[in-house]
Scaffold this motif. Structure first.
Motif, PDB file in Angstrom:
ATOM      1  N   LEU A   1       0.839  -1.200   0.000  1.00 25.31           N
ATOM      2  CA  LEU A   1       0.000   0.000   0.000  1.00 25.31           C
ATOM      3  C   LEU A   1       0.874   1.249   0.000  1.00 25.31           C
ATOM      4  CD1 LEU A   1      -2.694  -1.121   2.600  1.00 25.31           C
ATOM      5  CD2 LEU A   1      -3.153  -0.553   0.206  1.00 25.31           C
TER       6      LEU A   1
ATOM      7  N   GLY B   1       2.332   2.011  -3.115  1.00 26.80           N
ATOM      8  CA  GLY B   1       1.363   2.321  -4.163  1.00 26.80           C
ATOM      9  C   GLY B   1       1.165   1.170  -5.134  1.00 26.80           C
TER      10      GLY B   1
ATOM     11  N   HIS C   1      -4.125  -1.191  -3.783  1.00 25.10           N
ATOM     12  CA  HIS C   1      -5.064  -0.276  -3.136  1.00 25.10           C
ATOM     13  C   HIS C   1      -5.992  -1.094  -2.257  1.00 25.10           C
ATOM     14  CE1 HIS C   1      -3.785   2.928  -5.753  1.00 25.10           C
ATOM     15  NE2 HIS C   1      -4.150   2.279  -6.833  1.00 25.10           N
ATOM     16  N   LYS C   2      -6.478  -0.443  -1.219  1.00 28.97           N
ATOM     17  CA  LYS C   2      -7.510  -1.083  -0.411  1.00 28.97           C
ATOM     18  C   LYS C   2      -8.874  -0.573  -0.852  1.00 28.97           C
ATOM     19  CE  LYS C   2      -9.127  -1.979   4.252  1.00 28.97           C
ATOM     20  NZ  LYS C   2      -8.931  -1.767   5.709  1.00 28.97           N
TER      21      LYS C   2
ATOM     22  N   CYS D   1      -2.700  -2.182  -8.147  1.00 31.48           N
ATOM     23  CA  CYS D   1      -2.811  -0.867  -8.780  1.00 31.48           C
ATOM     24  C   CYS D   1      -2.438  -0.993 -10.240  1.00 31.48           C
ATOM     25  CB  CYS D   1      -1.861   0.119  -8.098  1.00 31.48           C
ATOM     26  SG  CYS D   1      -1.772   1.691  -8.974  1.00 31.48           S
TER      27      CYS D   1
ATOM     28  N   HIS E   1      -5.784  10.687  -7.449  1.00 32.82           N
ATOM     29  CA  HIS E   1      -6.203   9.722  -6.444  1.00 32.82           C
ATOM     30  C   HIS E   1      -6.889   8.561  -7.149  1.00 32.82           C
ATOM     31  CE1 HIS E   1      -5.571  12.610  -3.134  1.00 32.82           C
ATOM     32  NE2 HIS E   1      -5.985  13.516  -3.993  1.00 32.82           N
ATOM     33  N   PRO E   2      -6.726   7.351  -6.640  1.00 31.34           N
ATOM     34  CA  PRO E   2      -7.390   6.225  -7.300  1.00 31.34           C
ATOM     35  C   PRO E   2      -8.906   6.284  -7.119  1.00 31.34           C
ATOM     36  CG  PRO E   2      -6.261   5.513  -5.304  1.00 31.34           C
ATOM     37  CD  PRO E   2      -5.886   6.943  -5.524  1.00 31.34           C
TER      38      PRO E   2
ATOM     39  N   GLU F   1      -9.943   0.853 -12.451  1.00 31.15           N
ATOM     40  CA  GLU F   1      -9.714   2.219 -11.992  1.00 31.15           C
ATOM     41  C   GLU F   1     -10.203   3.208 -13.046  1.00 31.15           C
ATOM     42  OE1 GLU F   1      -5.968   3.191 -10.181  1.00 31.15           O
ATOM     43  OE2 GLU F   1      -5.606   1.129  -9.542  1.00 31.15           O
TER      44      GLU F   1
ATOM     45  N   THR G   1     -11.409   8.594  -1.117  1.00 31.73           N
ATOM     46  CA  THR G   1     -11.877   7.210  -1.209  1.00 31.73           C
ATOM     47  C   THR G   1     -13.097   7.226  -2.126  1.00 31.73           C
ATOM     48  OG1 THR G   1     -11.147   6.676   1.032  1.00 31.73           O
ATOM     49  CG2 THR G   1     -12.843   5.263   0.079  1.00 31.73           C
TER      50      THR G   1
END
Lengths: 164, 164
Positions: B86, B89, B92-93, B103, B111-112, B125, B150
């Motif tokens: 995490l 990078g 991702h959670k 990712c 930001h994702p 994504e 988020t």
DNA sequence: TGTACAAATGTTATATATTAACGCAAAGCA
DNA sequence: TGCTTTGCGTTAATATATAACATTTGTACA
């Protein structure tokens, strides 16, 4: 830097929080009456505890409070009340915190979207359809049909930034 | 309804997933080499397991797999690897699922933001800055400084919709 | 008014998710 | 080589959430 910026997305500094709670409970009563839902004593009390402040509330903190008040209460007591309140749209879950906030209806008919201050921990809902629209456009590009949105924005609120 | 809609946000139907995994691991190797990070055997294996498919992976499923392979492994084994990945990078959670995805760098420097199909459970994504921009505008209206987002959009992907 | 059904709650137990704390071992560096 | 940092093993505890079943309460209707 005009003064017209900065609506009451976060509650105003000296806002009357007792009135805030009363309003939320009154809205809950009305909504449940209208839809034939039963806002029982436990459910109403859980909602009231969540509205105690504008910070997300943890399930087990609710459990402690309810348990202290009634002598009994186990996790399902709280989780069932939360399920009801979530279902009715009276509270929201903040997934990134595993915690719950009262719905201030700022999102109206869209999906709820949260600003979460990591300093004071207050949460506010982002009103208006702009973000939803942007998401809808992006989703559409890949043929994706949206039915739920989890949007939790962390950062620093105006007041905390000003307090530096 | 033009055919130019629908990029490869979700992976293409017949995509070569072995290559997909190899690519992810190669990128991880390169990134760690470049930054002087140590992609140890456990960390690399956890990353590989997460990339096993395009569905979010639960920590305890990783634990079972690692544990079966090595005979030993306790929760910290997995959570430490996840923390590293995490931090770097590389994964991702997904907060709304308590699960992890590789990712794919689709968000580039933003930001994702995730699209999550509730039918096939695949995750993609959302690329590009449009959503971030909309959020930035809304945040600015209330003087909020964003430092984390988020964004997890649930729904039905094109392929699952077509399969009806 | 009583009974019958559904909804809500009580209760016990367990599943799932995450972190703390401590000691050992391996890797990297002076 | 010895020192220091980093990673890992291990045990335990804490945090979050649900399953399953018993009991009670509320509501509707005969």
């Amino acid at each position: 830097m005009s003064d017209t910026f900065g609506q009451t997305v976060f509650e105003a500094p000296g806002h009357d929080h007792d009135a805030c709670i009363r309003g939320a409970l009154a809205r809950a009563d009305a909504l449940c009456a209208e839809r034939g839902l039963r806002l029982t004593a436990i459910r109403r009390r859980v909602l009231e505890l969540i509205w105690d402040n504008h910070r997300p509330t943890k399930a087990y903190d609710l459990l402690s409070a309810i348990s202290a008040e009634r002598g009994n209460a186990a996790p399902p007591t709280v989780y069932r009340a939360l399920d009801f309140l979530l279902e009715a749209g009276l509270v929201h879950k903040i997934e990134s915190l595993n915690a719950f906030v009262g719905c201030d209806a700022g999102h109206e008919r869209g999906h709820p979207k949260f600003l979460i201050c990591r300093r004071c921990e207050h949460v506010a809902e982002i009103p208006g359809p702009a973000v939803d629209s942007a998401i809808a456009r992006e989703a559409e590009r890949s043929g994706f049909t949206v039915d739920h949105e989890t949007i939790e924005i962390g950062g620093i609120c105006r007041r905390c930034a000003a307090a530096d």
